[in-house]
Design an enzyme around this catalytic site. Sequence first.
Site, PDB file in Angstrom:
ATOM      1  CD  GLU A 495      35.243 -10.026  20.342  1.00  0.00           C
ATOM      2  OE1 GLU A 495      34.134 -10.066  19.764  1.00  0.00           O
ATOM      3  OE2 GLU A 495      35.429 -10.383  21.521  1.00  0.00           O
ATOM      4  CG  LEU A 496      43.309 -10.313  24.005  1.00  0.00           C
ATOM      5  CD1 LEU A 496      43.097  -9.209  25.013  1.00  0.00           C
ATOM      6  CD2 LEU A 496      43.641 -11.628  24.694  1.00  0.00           C
TER       7      LEU A 496
END
Length: 610
Positions: A495-496
């Site tokens: 996600e990052l």
Amino acid sequence: MSWASFISTLLFLLLVVGGTTPAVSQSSEASEPMCYDWGEASGGAVSVLEGEAGWLSCPLFSHPSVYNYTSTQSAGHNFFWYRVPKGHDLEQPIPYSWRISRDRDRLWLQPATANDSGQYICMLSNKSSCSKIAVRLTVLRPDEVVRDQDCEPPVAVAPTPTFIAFQMGGFLDCPHLKDARKMADGETKVTWSHKCYKDPLVSYRQQKGDRLQIHLMLGPYQGLYFCRVQYERTGRTLHFTRSINVSAVSPPFFQKLPSILHPGKDQVYAVRQNADVALVCTGLFPYLESSWEIWWTVDGKTLDKLDQHRFSKTNRQLEYAYGDRKEETVLLIQDFQAEDLHREYNCSVRNDRGFETRRAQLEEEVLLPSLELGCGLAVTLVLMLLLFVVYHVFWLELLLLYRSWFGTDERHTDDKEYDVYISYARNSEEEQFVLSTLRSVLENELGYSVCIFDRDSLPGGTITDETLGFVTRSRRLLVVVSPGYACRGSQALLELQAGIDSMALGGHLRVILVQYKPVQRQGWVRELRRARVALVLVRWQGDKSRELTSRFWKRLRVELPVRRVGSTRGGEEEKQLGLMRLHSQNSTNSQTGLISNTIKEPQKILNSAA
């Protein structure tokens, strides 16, 4: 001598010739002559050095052109000397001897002793009148004389000023040498010295007889010259010492015209009405053995001819170097009026070689409201300081207020589905913080649409595609940073990375870091260390951050899309939000088992993402 002394002598002459002047003091007997007492002479005391020859001259004969010693003797007047010794009040006759003698109007002390100090009175009388005047004698010891250097001889008489031009020559004659020659029985001897150096004088100076000749005047030749006169009288050797102060002056072949240094030709004086005005004029006068003058005129009249007492002047010497003098005269105008602005003010200088004048140009000064400007500046500075303090303390509140008034709702400018996507490490302490605190406040209190993968993803989908889709459809990516984020969350790392790549490619996604617990920088994952300088970090501070009015929520709201807290929603909107939350909750419950199994295989997910 002053005009008062001159008039006194003239009155005495009239008394002697005609006897018509009223008596100052009169004897009780008619046969005694009237006597005029002129008091003590205004010329000051006569100083003589102890052990040296000295003399007193009667001040009655200070103006020989009006009255002299010879004419009084021819007219049958008698001349006497008396003295009042120091510490006494009565006049005493002077006992003449080989040491104290009289020569015409002079009383000689050869030599003087300390007991000779006191007041001496010379009197001129005939059968009908008399006149007397006193002069004070002070006999100084050698140690009482002030000297610039200890090697200089003591001199009781003030130095005689003498001027010699640069690169030219001149002669020095010892003062009172002619008087000594009258009393000497033979030849006189004069010895010269300068700056503690005695004969023989070298270089461009040479003694010729009793005189000292300076062949070429130079700067080092300035200063005090001392001459010691020695002579014989009645078998005794007598002497006295005098000094000459020699100053070098500019040569006569230089231009000697006077000039005005100030004001300049184009200079303008700024004046104010109802105030005192000072006009300054400075003149330069080259050395000349002649008179010089500097003065102001107003409308062509000197100040003594003006009928207004508001005008006055003061003069002073600014500089004196080698005979050249710089003089200043200041014209003072009290209570300057409007009509004074139209007068003509001229400063003039003059000596025997020339004349120069210059007009002073005046203009009225424009008064600035200094008090008002000062007060306004002070108020402005105080307001700026207050605004700075207010902004420094309440900048978050001011920024939120500004956004609420002028901010643009991003829902009307893009096609995003979610306001916030929250990324966090699963199965960790911060998971409870995300689900129970962060999500609840964002959705229920602030009105944001929040996406959480474990709740909003559909069963059976691919984690990588689902994650990238959620991130793409979100306006903000909230990354909850904690010690467990770097080691437990392969899903969180995906996600990052997706958020950072979307932000770097110029998309509308912005990444926000929420620090749940302090993390050392070396404990951050590589992606966070690289992007930290460009990302906003909001710190959670435990119980201090739980209230909606805390700094944490204000700082977070500044980074999130614009929403107005407390705004009322329509009925349909409220229902739709409730149905969406219910559907999301059901989807979360049905996917719990699948998500749990997926998170337990981080290495497999990373390979699939790669």
